[in-house]
Design an enzyme around this catalytic site. Structure first.
Site, PDB file in Angstrom:
ATOM      1  CE  LYS A   8     -16.053  -1.010  -9.148  1.00 58.57           C
ATOM      2  NZ  LYS A   8     -16.649  -0.612  -7.493  1.00 58.57           N
ATOM      3  CE  LYS A  60      -7.976 -11.188  -6.612  1.00 61.47           C
ATOM      4  NZ  LYS A  60      -7.564 -11.060  -4.570  1.00 61.47           N
ATOM      5  CE  LYS A 113      -4.665  -0.989  -0.279  1.00 58.77           C
ATOM      6  NZ  LYS A 113      -5.658  -2.008   0.657  1.00 58.77           N
TER       7      LYS A 113
HETATM    8  P1  ADP Z   1     -10.826  -5.001  -4.446  1.00 59.98           P
HETATM    9  O1  ADP Z   1      -9.680  -6.066  -5.142  1.00 59.98           O
HETATM   10  O2  ADP Z   1     -11.431  -4.936  -5.946  1.00 59.98           O
HETATM   11  O3  ADP Z   1     -11.071  -3.638  -4.307  1.00 59.98           O
HETATM   12  P2  ADP Z   1     -11.005  -6.474  -2.751  1.00 59.98           P
HETATM   13  O4  ADP Z   1     -10.118  -6.458  -1.742  1.00 59.98           O
HETATM   14  O5  ADP Z   1     -12.186  -4.806  -1.631  1.00 59.98           O
HETATM   15  O6  ADP Z   1     -11.770  -6.543  -4.026  1.00 59.98           O
HETATM   16  O7  ADP Z   1     -11.701  -7.499  -2.041  1.00 59.98           O
HETATM   17  C1  ADP Z   1     -13.099  -8.099  -1.204  1.00 59.98           C
HETATM   18  C2  ADP Z   1     -13.213  -9.759  -1.046  1.00 59.98           C
HETATM   19  O8  ADP Z   1     -13.595  -9.869  -2.577  1.00 59.98           O
HETATM   20  C3  ADP Z   1     -12.315 -10.308  -0.241  1.00 59.98           C
HETATM   21  O9  ADP Z   1     -13.163 -11.402   0.403  1.00 59.98           O
HETATM   22  C4  ADP Z   1     -10.995 -10.684  -1.707  1.00 59.98           C
HETATM   23  O10 ADP Z   1     -11.122 -12.182  -1.696  1.00 59.98           O
HETATM   24  C5  ADP Z   1     -12.461 -11.134  -3.089  1.00 59.98           C
HETATM   25  N1  ADP Z   1     -12.363 -11.049  -4.437  1.00 59.98           N
HETATM   26  C6  ADP Z   1     -11.665  -9.507  -5.015  1.00 59.98           C
HETATM   27  N2  ADP Z   1     -11.248  -9.818  -5.959  1.00 59.98           N
HETATM   28  C7  ADP Z   1     -11.837 -11.248  -6.795  1.00 59.98           C
HETATM   29  C8  ADP Z   1     -11.022 -11.845  -7.412  1.00 59.98           C
HETATM   30  N3  ADP Z   1     -10.440 -11.368  -8.763  1.00 59.98           N
HETATM   31  N4  ADP Z   1     -11.444 -13.532  -7.262  1.00 59.98           N
HETATM   32  C9  ADP Z   1     -11.630 -13.947  -6.277  1.00 59.98           C
HETATM   33  N5  ADP Z   1     -12.150 -13.256  -5.285  1.00 59.98           N
HETATM   34  C10 ADP Z   1     -11.716 -12.110  -5.024  1.00 59.98           C
END
Ligand code: ADP
Length: 319
Positions: free
Chosen positions: A187, A184, A104
């Site tokens: 957002k 992966k 971060k």
């Molecule tokens: P983002 O990366 O879109 O901001 P977050 O980090 O807020 O998503 O993740 C929220 C939840 O969704 C977590 O439990 C995370 O493990 C799951 N998650 C996020 N992206 C994925 C993905 N591409 N595949 C599977 N699980 C995901």
């Protein structure tokens, strides 16, 4: 979950879907962590809509406020006090070695704040405040939970055993790849397919997906096992995916056909979710009422934990 706005299908398949199921077997607490968001979100106008979008998706996907405690982190300020108190017992060296702090800090070099370092302590407070016995985590999140367990153990050892040491429920969740097919779904990477997207939007986004890079011409046989679109068909077209895969392998179908079919399948899969979301959106303020009721319930447990922690540390008048 941090409030990052509308959820994508990775959030759904990787977390939310499992959380919905857990409600059958456990008394669950689900929290939108807006304090955590403040470590990176600096625009106050962005926060409330992001919280609302997250809550709408949760409720539309059937996280059920009758069965689970669904709330906003900052509506239970006891978590901030527990964070402060746990910060007195957590060694700095434990926090400095957490890889996500470094990541971060590299991502936001102009905003390396104190909250970022304390993030795992707040995360521990999120769990310990509600005396959570089990925490659903993916394999990769286990070290975070281990840190919470260490923080609890250290506190209990120094004072007395008031904090519950949580155990993991390890869920085997898929890692959903983004529309670019190489990273992966996330957002922040701009490669997401939103679970609440309308069918026309889904068609537009899915049409941009990178497909089978080993298939330069329509007439070449495809490689569904390495194509992200085909992988998603396994989940969203469970009854048809072998037929779709066969079409790709034999070049009977092309990537464009397969993408169109995926857009339709995802739209159908989430049709009930979209419908419930629209119903909730039509009732202004309903989401905030549900969150406030959840917080009122969460505070009952929170107050008990804080009272026990304060007493154990010798704060305030004797209990
Ligand atoms: P983002 O990366 O879109 O901001 P977050 O980090 O807020 O998503 O993740 C929220 C939840 O969704 C977590 O439990 C995370 O493990 C799951 N998650 C996020 N992206 C994925 C993905 N591409 N595949 C599977 N699980 C995901």
């Amino acid at each position: 979950m941090q409030p990052t706005g509308r959820l994508h299908i990775g959030n759904y398949l990787g977390a939310l879907r499992n959380w919905v199921r857990l409600q059958d077997d456990y008394d669950c607490f689900y929290c939108i962590v807006d304090y955590h968001a403040l470590t990176t979100v600096t625009d106050p106008a962005a926060l409330r809509p992001a919280v609302e979008d997250c809550a709408l998706d949760w409720l539309a996907a059937r996280l059920d406020p009758e069965r689970s405690v669904i709330f906003l982190q900052s509506d239970v300020p006891e978590v901030a006090e527990l964070h402060l108190l746990l910060s007195m017992t957590t060694p700095l060296s434990w926090l400095e070695r957490v890889p996500s702090f470094k990541e971060k800090a590299d991502e936001h070099p102009d905003n390396v704040n104190y909250g970022l370092l304390g993030y795992p302590v707040l995360q521990a407070a999120d769990i310990l405040l509600y005396a959570g016995e089990r925490v659903p985590v993916g394999e990769d999140q286990l070290p975070h939970l281990e840190l919470t367990r260490e923080i609890a153990r250290r506190f209990n050892h120094r004072y007395r055993p008031v904090l519950v040491e949580p155990q993991p429920i390890i869920s085997d969740t898929p890692r959903v790849m983004g529309t670019d097919g190489v990273s992966k779904m996330s957002k922040s990477r701009g490669n997401a397919i939103l679970m609440s997207a309308e069918p026309d939007e889904l068609l537009r986004v899915v049409s941009t997906m990178v497909t089978d890079v080993l298939r330069p011409r329509r007439s070449d046989p495809g490689h569904p096992e390495s194509c992200n679109v085909c992988q998603l068909h396994r989940i969203f077209s469970p009854d048809r995916y072998s037929e779709i895969w066969e079409g790709e392998r034999t070049a009977r179908t092309g990537c464009v056909d397969t993408k169109k079919a995926l857009a339709v399948a995802v739209a159908e899969y989430f049709a009930p979710v979209r419908e419930r979301r629209h119903e909730l959106e039509a009732r202004p303020g309903a989401v905030w009422e549900i969150l406030a009721e959840g917080a009122a319930r969460a505070r009952v447990t929170a107050r008990e934990t804080i009272a026990a922690v304060r007493d154990a540390m010798g704060l305030g008048a004797a209990g």
